[in-house]
Write a protein that holds these residues in place. Structure first.
Motif, PDB file in Angstrom:
ATOM      1  N   ILE A  39       6.094 -12.702  11.867  1.00 61.34           N
ATOM      2  CA  ILE A  39       6.123 -13.875  12.743  1.00 61.34           C
ATOM      3  C   ILE A  39       5.027 -13.773  13.796  1.00 61.34           C
ATOM      4  CG2 ILE A  39       7.456 -15.066  14.538  1.00 61.34           C
ATOM      5  CD1 ILE A  39       9.996 -14.255  13.003  1.00 61.34           C
ATOM      6  N   CYS A  40       4.348 -14.888  14.034  1.00 59.02           N
ATOM      7  CA  CYS A  40       3.488 -15.001  15.203  1.00 59.02           C
ATOM      8  C   CYS A  40       3.991 -16.199  15.995  1.00 59.02           C
ATOM      9  CB  CYS A  40       2.030 -15.220  14.816  1.00 59.02           C
ATOM     10  SG  CYS A  40       1.014 -15.548  16.275  1.00 59.02           S
ATOM     11  N   ARG A  41       4.644 -15.917  17.104  1.00 55.23           N
ATOM     12  CA  ARG A  41       5.232 -17.009  17.883  1.00 55.23           C
ATOM     13  C   ARG A  41       4.148 -17.868  18.534  1.00 55.23           C
ATOM     14  NH1 ARG A  41       8.970 -20.725  18.554  1.00 55.23           N
ATOM     15  NH2 ARG A  41      10.273 -20.555  20.424  1.00 55.23           N
ATOM     16  N   CYS A  42       2.980 -17.302  18.756  1.00 55.62           N
ATOM     17  CA  CYS A  42       1.876 -18.092  19.309  1.00 55.62           C
ATOM     18  C   CYS A  42       1.269 -19.014  18.263  1.00 55.62           C
ATOM     19  CB  CYS A  42       0.788 -17.190  19.873  1.00 55.62           C
ATOM     20  SG  CYS A  42       1.336 -16.151  21.237  1.00 55.62           S
ATOM     21  N   GLY A  43       1.557 -18.740  17.000  1.00 56.51           N
ATOM     22  CA  GLY A  43       1.119 -19.659  15.957  1.00 56.51           C
ATOM     23  C   GLY A  43      -0.318 -19.491  15.508  1.00 56.51           C
ATOM     24  N   GLN A  92      -3.746 -14.626  20.118  1.00 56.74           N
ATOM     25  CA  GLN A  92      -3.481 -15.342  21.367  1.00 56.74           C
ATOM     26  C   GLN A  92      -2.884 -14.315  22.315  1.00 56.74           C
ATOM     27  OE1 GLN A  92      -1.854 -19.326  21.210  1.00 56.74           O
ATOM     28  NE2 GLN A  92      -3.003 -19.787  19.355  1.00 56.74           N
ATOM     29  N   CYS A  93      -1.547 -14.199  22.370  1.00 50.21           N
ATOM     30  CA  CYS A  93      -1.014 -13.142  23.240  1.00 50.21           C
ATOM     31  C   CYS A  93      -1.319 -11.771  22.659  1.00 50.21           C
ATOM     32  CB  CYS A  93       0.483 -13.314  23.464  1.00 50.21           C
ATOM     33  SG  CYS A  93       1.526 -12.697  22.133  1.00 50.21           S
ATOM     34  N   GLY A  94      -1.411 -11.682  21.330  1.00 53.16           N
ATOM     35  CA  GLY A  94      -1.792 -10.446  20.672  1.00 53.16           C
ATOM     36  C   GLY A  94      -0.648  -9.531  20.280  1.00 53.16           C
ATOM     37  N   TYR A  95       0.558  -9.832  20.742  1.00 53.34           N
ATOM     38  CA  TYR A  95       1.666  -8.889  20.551  1.00 53.34           C
ATOM     39  C   TYR A  95       1.988  -8.648  19.078  1.00 53.34           C
ATOM     40  CZ  TYR A  95       6.097  -6.566  21.699  1.00 53.34           C
ATOM     41  OH  TYR A  95       7.126  -5.658  21.839  1.00 53.34           O
ATOM     42  N   CYS A  96       1.916  -9.693  18.267  1.00 56.51           N
ATOM     43  CA  CYS A  96       2.268  -9.529  16.855  1.00 56.51           C
ATOM     44  C   CYS A  96       1.119  -8.972  16.027  1.00 56.51           C
ATOM     45  CB  CYS A  96       2.655 -10.880  16.251  1.00 56.51           C
ATOM     46  SG  CYS A  96       1.211 -11.951  16.004  1.00 56.51           S
ATOM     47  N   GLN A  97      -0.075  -8.937  16.636  1.00 56.45           N
ATOM     48  CA  GLN A  97      -1.262  -8.794  15.796  1.00 56.45           C
ATOM     49  C   GLN A  97      -1.417  -7.415  15.164  1.00 56.45           C
ATOM     50  OE1 GLN A  97      -2.787 -11.313  14.728  1.00 56.45           O
ATOM     51  NE2 GLN A  97      -2.233 -12.909  16.204  1.00 56.45           N
ATOM     52  N   THR A  98      -0.937  -6.372  15.818  1.00 58.80           N
ATOM     53  CA  THR A  98      -1.080  -5.073  15.165  1.00 58.80           C
ATOM     54  C   THR A  98      -0.229  -5.036  13.893  1.00 58.80           C
ATOM     55  OG1 THR A  98       0.563  -4.219  16.724  1.00 58.80           O
ATOM     56  CG2 THR A  98      -1.736  -3.771  17.213  1.00 58.80           C
TER      57      THR A  98
HETATM   58  S1  FES Z   1      -0.485 -13.719  18.985  1.00 58.01           S
HETATM   59 FE1  FES Z   1       1.281 -13.975  20.197  1.00 58.01          FE
HETATM   60  S2  FES Z   1       2.860 -13.600  18.808  1.00 58.01           S
HETATM   61 FE2  FES Z   1       1.105 -13.562  17.563  1.00 58.01          FE
END
Ligand code: FES
Ligand code: FES
Lengths: 761, 151
Positions: free
Chosen positions: B130-134, B95-101
């Motif tokens: 954690i993935c806050r976007c779920g 989703q936002c992608g921040y956690c994905q790496t």
């Molecule tokens: S995709 Fe947004 S925190 Fe995982």
């Protein structure tokens, strides 16, 4: 800010081919259309009468925003002027243009728009993006398509009627079996007069090639490759790093600071005091002391080594347990009347069975995965800011105000956001970066740690609710009174604000979607002690929690199946007066039949009633309309002896009108169930003597894979109604559906969030 | 002086030995694909591979890394996307992608020790991230997809 829903702004399409734009992203011979807000357009046009806006406006005096460019090589460039934060706008919005343009999606390049008021509102809040721009984006694509068709007709010397944009990215003339590509047509298309709105032929939904069809995120490959897309990733030559020691209590000031240990650390350059704000705090920096270093780690370490004595100010009185009691006390007393239907007092005085309940939901923090961060570079009168922001124009405004510059002198480059959820529409952290860049004369990156993020958030409001109903012998409510009390968001902008705004009241409180003849909603006073902001779905969270839990309580009191009872409460379905502004009510009537329909879809998919609830297993249901979208959630739970809750399945049904990209809608609702799980299970921010007690994910836990719902099913209603919001509406019904499921499984009613406070884990 | 290898290149570090690897990677080497989320080994956003195994770079000081080989998201594949990245795209995880790496690095580590993980294996290994976007349900699906592809 939370405002009432409004219909869309007025835009017009203009041909701006002869201007150079986007720092060379478009070649000189590209065909460029832009969309500009009608009032600005009229202003730019000078004496051109409104309504007769001519495309020959002096382009040198007019710097419009661009949505669409076609390069001679056929590449289509589309500007995404909204913020990407996982909501998929960089995919969904451009695909709407590309559809009406009959463009080949693989030849579309998406460019992120900077902050610029000429885009109209860019505030990516309130689930507005697709809904407000749907018509405008379609018209933009259709305008370009018609101009390309006309260009082809002209080039071939054939009647326009014989040419069509078919199959994709080309105009064809079937009679002579000729086709010509968009790129080749760009130069000639640019010379066509911009067609009037009446000349455009928008596609019928059956002709859509992208709208309503699932598509993966435009940026998915770059994101997975770890490309430097986010605000946290911005690096500028000569950049310094800053960490800020913020006053622990809102409104606190530095009494004295000893930075000797800090300045001895390797990598630390200097410390800089930041002025406290003048109330109301608005989007101003909190103040404190900044540590400037040549890397983030040294800045953090330097901050830890500061010895600061604070003058805490008036908000040291804030203690959550006492405050909770006050809110609950207020909720028991008559409040300000929000809306009345029938004569509830008379109906209550007739007697009958009375059912009442109190609900409570604590503060929440946004905790987006990427903490707030911004880079600013102040060069004389000009400022450049790079920031993950939901509100780039807000960045321009606040930075300009703080530094005493003109807004136009502030450029705000919008990076990707590592989550926003409402936090990143408040640009306080970008202002901090600008202040520090001005002082140091260097570009400065302000990095908030997780602790900063959680302790110094614009918190979602704590709320206490009271509801009572008088029910008839069948258990149906004949009178209903509900009262909510919470420190309002407006306290961020007006220090004396104590009542919820009309906007907040419209979020699930002024009316309920039930057939109750006598009804009153009220709101009580509450004073804020922390910064209050909006968080994904805002006041809907606590309002839906109270109303949908109460509906479930009434069902059990009536000894009825909660789903059947819910349908009975909703009634046969009709348009209700939801106190919406007239233009919104006309375009988006609140039709409880649509709510009923999603309830049925979710319950059917869940196979509601397939197993008897109890003995640690249960299903719960809740419905809610927010951001003009109708949602039903059915949650299945398993609760073991120790109170550990597992959520094997969630069944969601959504009616959001026309859906631009069902794939994105699905992810948003899957994510909303996880976000709701965090709220319900452990979401709680508290204060002791004005200081926030939580600081990181150990004491502000959010849902992880092993406690999130295992499977979230999302059904999307096919609809021809205008598009509505999708980013937020999944959250509100989830929380009460979960609590209702827990009641079904265990007989234990959760009236105070989070579950962790009720013996559940 | 700490000598280590990052994405195959030899590096020497003579800064603060307590500096976490995360900030060395991000601020000094410029490998910003490794993210900062909590700084306390609570979220997994900063996950990298140390000799092929997932570690939290935010809580690994440079002084512990003498002679180690570190791989970041930028170094997992030399030609085209890695199988796990391809699976991530196929399932449209971010989703936002921040956690994905960080999620991807953790998944690579999981698949290297357990090429065919069960649901329970996946839960165990991935619950630190954690993935806050779920996006958890898609992460699980993508890991299975990647496992299939590698089989
Ligand atoms: S995709 Fe947004 S925190 Fe995982
Ligand atoms: S940043 Fe390292 S685990 Fe969160």
């Amino acid at each position: 800010m939370i405002t009432l829903e409004k219909a869309s702004e007025d835009f017009a399409v203009v041909n701006v081919t002869r201007r150079s734009f986007l720092q060379g992203a478009l070649s000189a011979s590209a065909f460029v259309l832009c969309v500009a807000k009608a009032p600005l357009l009229a202003k730019a046009a000078g004496n051109v009468a409104p309504g007769s806006v001519s495309p020959s406006i002096d382009a040198t005096a007019f710097h419009p925003s661009i949505f669409l460019g076609i390069q001679p090589d056929g590449t289509v460039l589309i500007v995404a002027h909204r913020t990407e934060m996982g909501n998929g706008v960089r995919t969904s919005l451009p695909r709407i243009i590309a559809d009406e343009l009959d463009a080949d999606w693989s030849r579309v390049k998406v460019i992120q728009g900077d902050g610029d008021e000429r885009y109209g509102s860019q505030d990516t809040d309130g689930s507005h993006s697709v809904r407000e721009f749907f018509d405008t984006l379609r018209e933009t694509g259709a305008t370009a398509r018609l101009m390309l068709v006309r260009a082809a007709a002209q080039q071939w010397g054939v009647p326009e009627a014989q040419c069509e944009a078919d199959p994709v990215h080309v105009v064809s003339h079937k009679a002579s079996n000729r086709t010509i590509g968009y790129g080749e047509l760009a130069a000639l298309a640019a010379k066509q007069p911009v067609p009037k709105k009446e000349e455009l032929k928008l596609k019928s939904p059956s002709e859509w090639r992208y709208i309503g069809k699932p598509a993966p995120g435009y940026d998915v490959t770059d994101v997975c490759a770890g490309k430097p897309l986010f605000g946290m990733d911005v690096r500028v030559d000569g950049m310094l790093y800053a960490a800020i020691a913020h006053p622990p209590v809102l409104g606190g000031k530095v009494k004295s600071v000893d930075d000797s240990a800090t300045l001895k650390l390797k990598g630390v350059k200097q410390t800089i005091p930041i002025d406290p704000f003048t109330p109301p705090h608005h989007f101003q920096p909190l103040g404190g002391v900044a540590v400037i270093a040549d890397n983030t780690w040294s800045a953090f370490k330097g901050r830890d080594a500061l010895k600061i004595e604070w003058d805490n100010g008036a908000h040291v009185v804030y203690n959550s347990p006492d405050y909770k009691k006050q809110l609950q006390e207020t909720a028991r007393q008559p409040g300000k009347v929000v809306h009345t239907i029938g004569d509830p007092d008379a109906a209550f005085s007739k007697g009958g069975k009375l059912i009442e309940a109190e609900y409570y939901a604590p503060h929440l923090a946004h905790a987006s995965m990427e903490p707030p961060v911004a880079v600013a570079d102040v060069q004389g009168e000009k400022v450049t800011v790079w920031s993950p922001t939901q509100n780039p124009q807000g960045v321009q405004e606040e930075v300009a105000k703080k530094l005493g510059l003109k807004k136009e002198n502030v450029t705000c480059h919008v990076t990707f956001l590592g989550g926003g959820f409402g936090r990143k529409s408040k640009p306080d952290y970008a202002v901090e970066a600008a202040v520090l860049s001005k002082t140091t004369g260097k570009p400065v990156k302000v990095v908030w740690s997780r602790e900063d993020d959680i302790k110094f958030d614009y918190f979602h409001s704590v709320a206490a609710m009271y509801i009572k109903a008088a029910v008839d012998d069948k258990g149906m409510p004949k009178a209903w009174l509900q009262r909510s009390v919470f420190p309002p968001i407006s306290s961020t902008f007006d220090k004396d604000a104590v009542y919820g705004s009309d906007g907040e009241m419209s979020l699930g409180w002024n009316v309920i979607p039930f057939d109750v003849p006598n009804f009153r909603s009220e709101n009580g006073k509450a004073v804020n002690h922390v910064r209050i902001g909006w968080l994904r779905s805002v006041a809907n969270i606590y309002h839906a929690f109270a109303v949908q839990s109460f509906a479930n309580e009434l069902a059990y009191a009536a000894n009825r199946d909660p789903y059947d009872y819910l349908l009975a409460l909703i009634g046969s379905g009709h348009v209700i007066d939801a106190k919406q502004p007239p233009d919104v009510a006309a375009k988006y009537p609140y039709d409880t039949a649509r709510l009923r329909h999603v309830a049925r879809l979710a319950a059917d998919k869940a196979n509601w009633g397939r197993k008897k609830s109890g003995n640690g297993w249960g299903m719960g249901i809740a419905v809610h309309r927010s951001f003009l979208t109708y949602v039903a959630s059915v949650v299945e739970v398993e609760v073991d002896q120790s109170g550990a809750v597992r959520i094997p399945n969630v069944y969601t049904a959504v009616d959001a009108g026309i859906v631009a990209n069902p794939e994105m809608v699905r992810s948003q609702f899957e994510g909303a169930a996880v976000f709701g799980t965090s709220i319900a299970r452990t979401g709680e921010i508290t204060a002791t003597n004005g200081v926030i007690d939580q600081s990181n994910f150990h004491n502000y836990p959010v849902a992880r894979m092993n406690d999130a719902p295992v499977q979230v099913d999302v059904q999307i209603v096919e609809s021809s109604a205008p598009p509505a919001g999708v980013g937020e509406p999944g959250v509100p019904p989830f929380v009460p559906a979960l609590c209702n499921a827990i009641y079904a499984a265990t007989g234990k009613r959760v009236r105070e969030l989070p579950l962790a406070r009720n013996g559940f884990a | 002086m700490v000598h280590l290898k990052v994405n195959g290149s030899a590096q020497a570090f003579d800064g603060d030995p307590d500096m976490p690897l995360l900030w060395y990677l991000r601020d000094i080497l410029g490998f910003t694909g490794t993210k900062f989320g909590c700084g306390m080994a609570l979220c997994g956003a900063c996950t990298v591979l140390e000799n092929g195994k997932a570690i939290r770079s935010c809580s690994t000081p440079m002084k512990q890394l003498e002679g180690r080989e570190i791989t970041t998201i930028e170094g997992i594949s030399t030609h085209g996307p890695h199988a796990v990245q391809r699976a991530w795209a196929a399932v449209n995880v971010p989703q936002c992608g921040y956690c994905q790496t960080g999620q991807i690095m953790q998944a690579i580590s999981l698949l290297s020790s357990k090429p065919h993980p069960t649901d329970a294996d996946i839960d165990d290994e991935m619950s630190g991230n954690i993935c806050r976007c779920g996006t958890y349900q898609r992460i699980r699906a993508a890991i299975k997809e990647a496992a299939k592809e590698r089989a």
